[in-house]
Design an enzyme around this catalytic site. Structure first.
Site, short mmCIF file in Angstrom:
data_model
loop_
_atom_site.label_atom_id
_atom_site.label_comp_id
_atom_site.label_asym_id
_atom_site.label_seq_id
_atom_site.Cartn_x
_atom_site.Cartn_y
_atom_site.Cartn_z
N SER A 74 0.81 -1.22 0.00
CA SER A 74 0.00 0.00 0.00
C SER A 74 0.84 1.27 0.00
CB SER A 74 -0.95 0.00 1.21
OG SER A 74 -1.87 -1.06 1.12
N HIS A 134 0.40 4.46 4.77
CA HIS A 134 -0.33 5.05 3.64
C HIS A 134 0.02 6.54 3.51
CE1 HIS A 134 -3.76 1.84 4.01
NE2 HIS A 134 -2.58 1.31 3.72
#
Length: 209
Positions: A74, A134
């Site tokens: 991610s 993230h």
């Protein structure tokens, strides 16, 4: 978190995922978003941005949540996603549908930040998502995107922006490396696990019987 001395794990964690859904979603997003950049800027630029996000994500997650198990690509996916904003910044006048892309980026950002806040503070179930990875991947994608992506028409202020982005990214990475290397164990980080691979394999196989 227990084998931070194996430095390659700060990158190799992106190769493992928590399940098929996690893997497929990441593959789909990086394929679609990466191809849109790769067609114009080339595969090696997109690859560099991806790796920059993976590294930034692991360093940030390790420092902010030292007991957190991190898996998945991610950080790299977020880097590719927010490199599109860097692309808009560099090539705004030369791009078609720039307002559409900007609105889409803003919608994605608002939705993602809203979910991250709810998942971290509003949900009754403890979050197992690395939101800091993230965030760090997104910041890395924006900064390194400005450095790596093709600038179709170079302007003076963009040259300044290039150097500022490079300085900020390198500084953040160095700070992350220093903190990961110097913060104390076990006062901050968990104790290191020095179990060799053969022993871990034997334990795993015995658990299956």
């Amino acid at each position: 978190p227990y084998r931070r001395y194996e430095a390659w794990r700060y990158l190799s964690y992106a190769l493992i995922h928590s399940g098929y859904v996690h893997l497929v979603v990441n593959l789909a997003m990086q394929t679609v978003l990466g191809l849109l950049l790769e067609l114009v800027h080339g595969w090696w630029r997109v690859g560099a941005i991806y790796l920059a996000g993976v590294l930034a994500g692991s360093l940030a997650q390790s420092v902010t949540q030292p007991h957190f198990f991190l898996a998945g690509a991610s950080g790299g996916v977020y880097a590719i996603t927010y490199a599109h904003i860097g692309n808009l910044l560099l090539n705004w006048s030369e791009m078609q549908f720039r307002w559409v892309q900007l609105v889409l980026c803003l919608v994605v950002t608002v939705a993602d930040v809203s979910y991250a806040l709810w998942d971290s503070y509003g949900s009754s179930v403890q979050s197992n998502t690395g939101h800091m990875a993230h965030l760090a991947g997104a910041v890395a994608g924006l900064l390194v995107g400005i450095n790596m992506l093709r600038n179709l028409k170079l302007r003076r202020w963009e040259r300044v922006c290039w150097w500022v982005s490079l300085f900020v990214y390198v500084t953040l990475i160095l700070v992350g490396i220093i903190l990961n290397a110097t913060l104390p164990v076990p006062e901050f980080f968990p104790d290191n696990d020095y179990t060799d691979f053969a022993t871990m394999k034997a334990r795993f196989l015995s658990s299956l019987t």
